[in-house]
Design a protein around this motif. Structure first.
Motif, PDB file in Angstrom:
ATOM      1  N   LYS A  17      31.628  33.069  45.852  1.00  0.00           N
ATOM      2  CA  LYS A  17      32.887  33.806  45.802  1.00  0.00           C
ATOM      3  C   LYS A  17      33.400  33.929  44.369  1.00  0.00           C
ATOM      4  O   LYS A  17      33.827  35.010  43.929  1.00  0.00           O
ATOM      5  N   ILE A  18      33.352  32.827  43.637  1.00  0.00           N
ATOM      6  CA  ILE A  18      33.836  32.851  42.255  1.00  0.00           C
ATOM      7  C   ILE A  18      32.914  33.694  41.377  1.00  0.00           C
ATOM      8  O   ILE A  18      33.360  34.483  40.540  1.00  0.00           O
ATOM      9  N   CYS A  29      42.354  32.879  42.647  1.00  0.00           N
ATOM     10  CA  CYS A  29      42.506  33.370  44.021  1.00  0.00           C
ATOM     11  C   CYS A  29      41.168  33.359  44.761  1.00  0.00           C
ATOM     12  O   CYS A  29      41.114  33.017  45.953  1.00  0.00           O
ATOM     13  N   ALA A  30      40.099  33.732  44.066  1.00  0.00           N
ATOM     14  CA  ALA A  30      38.773  33.699  44.689  1.00  0.00           C
ATOM     15  C   ALA A  30      38.438  32.277  45.133  1.00  0.00           C
ATOM     16  O   ALA A  30      37.921  32.056  46.245  1.00  0.00           O
ATOM     17  N   TYR A  60      42.580  36.319  39.196  1.00  0.00           N
ATOM     18  CA  TYR A  60      41.510  36.710  40.116  1.00  0.00           C
ATOM     19  C   TYR A  60      40.595  35.534  40.480  1.00  0.00           C
ATOM     20  O   TYR A  60      40.240  35.349  41.645  1.00  0.00           O
ATOM     21  N   LEU A  61      40.183  34.762  39.478  1.00  0.00           N
ATOM     22  CA  LEU A  61      39.248  33.672  39.742  1.00  0.00           C
ATOM     23  C   LEU A  61      39.906  32.561  40.547  1.00  0.00           C
ATOM     24  O   LEU A  61      39.290  31.985  41.453  1.00  0.00           O
ATOM     25  N   GLU A 106      30.919  36.206  42.264  1.00  0.00           N
ATOM     26  CA  GLU A 106      31.077  37.632  42.578  1.00  0.00           C
ATOM     27  C   GLU A 106      32.347  38.198  41.963  1.00  0.00           C
ATOM     28  O   GLU A 106      32.361  39.322  41.445  1.00  0.00           O
ATOM     29  N   GLN A 107      33.424  37.412  42.007  1.00  0.00           N
ATOM     30  CA  GLN A 107      34.691  37.880  41.437  1.00  0.00           C
ATOM     31  C   GLN A 107      34.583  38.030  39.925  1.00  0.00           C
ATOM     32  O   GLN A 107      35.067  39.009  39.342  1.00  0.00           O
ATOM     33  N   GLN A 111      43.954  40.105  45.661  1.00  0.00           N
ATOM     34  CA  GLN A 111      43.483  38.790  46.095  1.00  0.00           C
ATOM     35  C   GLN A 111      44.640  37.817  46.326  1.00  0.00           C
ATOM     36  O   GLN A 111      44.516  36.872  47.108  1.00  0.00           O
TER      37      GLN A 111
END
Length: 386
Positions: free
Chosen positions: A54-55, A274-275, A271-272, A57-58, A73
């Motif tokens: 997840k991290i 939240c991921a 973003y990271l 890909e983000q 996110q």
């Protein structure tokens, strides 16, 4: 000459280089069972593939932009958190750490009430920044710049002392841990917590539940206060929220209304972060980790309570304190260097267990076996260390 690190941490001579699930490996190839979780931070296990993916890909899409733009996110994280915690109607403010979460909660309480004074409790710990260190019961970490007459630290579980202070109607907030962590794994009496909630409402003070260590499933409920009927005005979170990625948050009652600029943060809700937070919630749901924490925690509490030499065992779920009459440093060191098991402490007499919520029954049983062996070799019997 090389720059030196500012030496404020007593360090074990161990260098972790790899981790997976509930295990950590050092640079010599030794494997350790992690019952400390990096201080309650590792919630879903080290290097969980969903978390890592997840991290990653983000990061390939976008890693950061400021809170001056929409970050979808953040809403996704809020939705999943509301569903899993059962607190859909609360509002979420995202930040970077537990101390920052508590700072913002106290600031919001002061804005909402127009008051300055805050009640906290003996043996409580809420962080090391300005306002929250002032309400932490540890004079050693309160610098002169942090000293204030606005902090009132009262005896834990003493409702009469709280009621007396609240009668002046000048208290902005009462802040209390869902379970006291650093103070020794002390669980608030349910009646005390419920009476505290009633008194806060009567006197116009806001109730802040600090669930930074006890939250996110660790207690066997999503938040430890959910063992009661209390509905806090604010709930603060961090640690297990990001499984190692820095993230914190405040859940805020719908009765409290924001205005633009009231609170703010540069990195909070990026973003990271939240991921990481979304991955944690997805894994917790898919693998029923809250239920697992309750089940494995109950096993540990039962087994530990029968061991000779233990003075007291306290906690809920996978937040456990094991108290001895004598200092526990020899026990902890022997567990670490010979048993290859990480544990924590609360002061000199209490070993603290804060493992990943994915701890299995087999791993828990292995710890009990090694723990009894260590106590036997150190001649810990009848509450005495020879």
């Amino acid at each position: 000459m090389n720059m030196k690190l500012f030496d404020v941490y007593p360090l074990f001579d161990i260098t972790p280089v790899k981790a997976e699930g509930c295990y950590v490996w050092d640079d010599a190839g030794n494997r350790y069972l992690d019952l400390y979780g990096g201080h309650a931070v590792i919630s879903v296990g080290h290097s969980h593939p969903v978390y890592v993916s997840k991290i990653g890909e983000q990061l390939q899409r976008i890693g950061f932009y400021s809170n001056s733009v929409k970050i979808p996110q953040q809403q996704e994280l809020a939705d999943k958190l509301g569903q899993l915690s059962g607190l859909d109607d609360y509002q979420l403010f995202l930040c970077n750490s537990g101390a920052e979460a508590n700072e913002n909660a106290l600031k919001l309480a002061s804005f909402a009430t127009g008051r300055k004074r805050v009640i906290s409790f003996k043996k409580g710990f809420h962080g090391r920044t300005s306002a929250v260190v002032a309400v932490t019961d540890n004079p050693k970490i309160i610098a002169p710049v942090n000293e204030t007459d606005n902090a009132v630290i009262l005896p834990f579980n003493n409702i009469e002392a709280v009621e007396k202070q609240l009668q002046a109607d000048d208290i902005a907030a009462v802040i209390i841990e869902g379970i006291q962590g650093i103070g020794g794994i002390h669980v608030p009496n349910p009646d005390f917590l419920e009476q505290l909630s009633v008194l806060c409402k009567q006197h116009g003070a806001l109730l802040i539940l600090d669930e930074i260590q006890s939250g996110y499933g660790r207690s066997g409920k999503f938040f430890a206060f959910q063992y009661t009927k209390v509905q806090p005005d604010m709930i603060t979170m961090a640690k297990g929220m990001g499984n190692g990625f820095p993230i914190g948050g405040v859940l805020i009652s719908p009765q409290l209304k924001p205005w633009h600029g009231m609170l703010g943060t540069t990195f909070g809700g990026n973003y990271l972060a939240c991921a990481a937070g979304i991955a944690v919630l997805e894994i917790m749901k898919q693998e029923n980790l809250v239920t697992n924490a309750e089940k494995v925690g109950n096993f540990l509490l039962q087994e530990l309570s029968r061991i000779s030499g233990v003075k007291d065992v306290r906690g809920k779920g996978l937040m456990i304190g094991i108290e001895f009459d004598e200092e526990v440093k020899p026990i902890r060191q022997k567990l670490l260097f010979e048993g290859k098991i990480f544990t924590g402490v609360s002061g000199a007499h209490i070993i603290r267990l804060l493992p990943p919520l994915s701890l299995t029954m087999e791993q828990a049983a292995y710890f009990i076996e090694k723990f009894e062996k260590v106590l036997s070799e150190l001649h810990v019997h009848s509450n005495e260390i020879d």
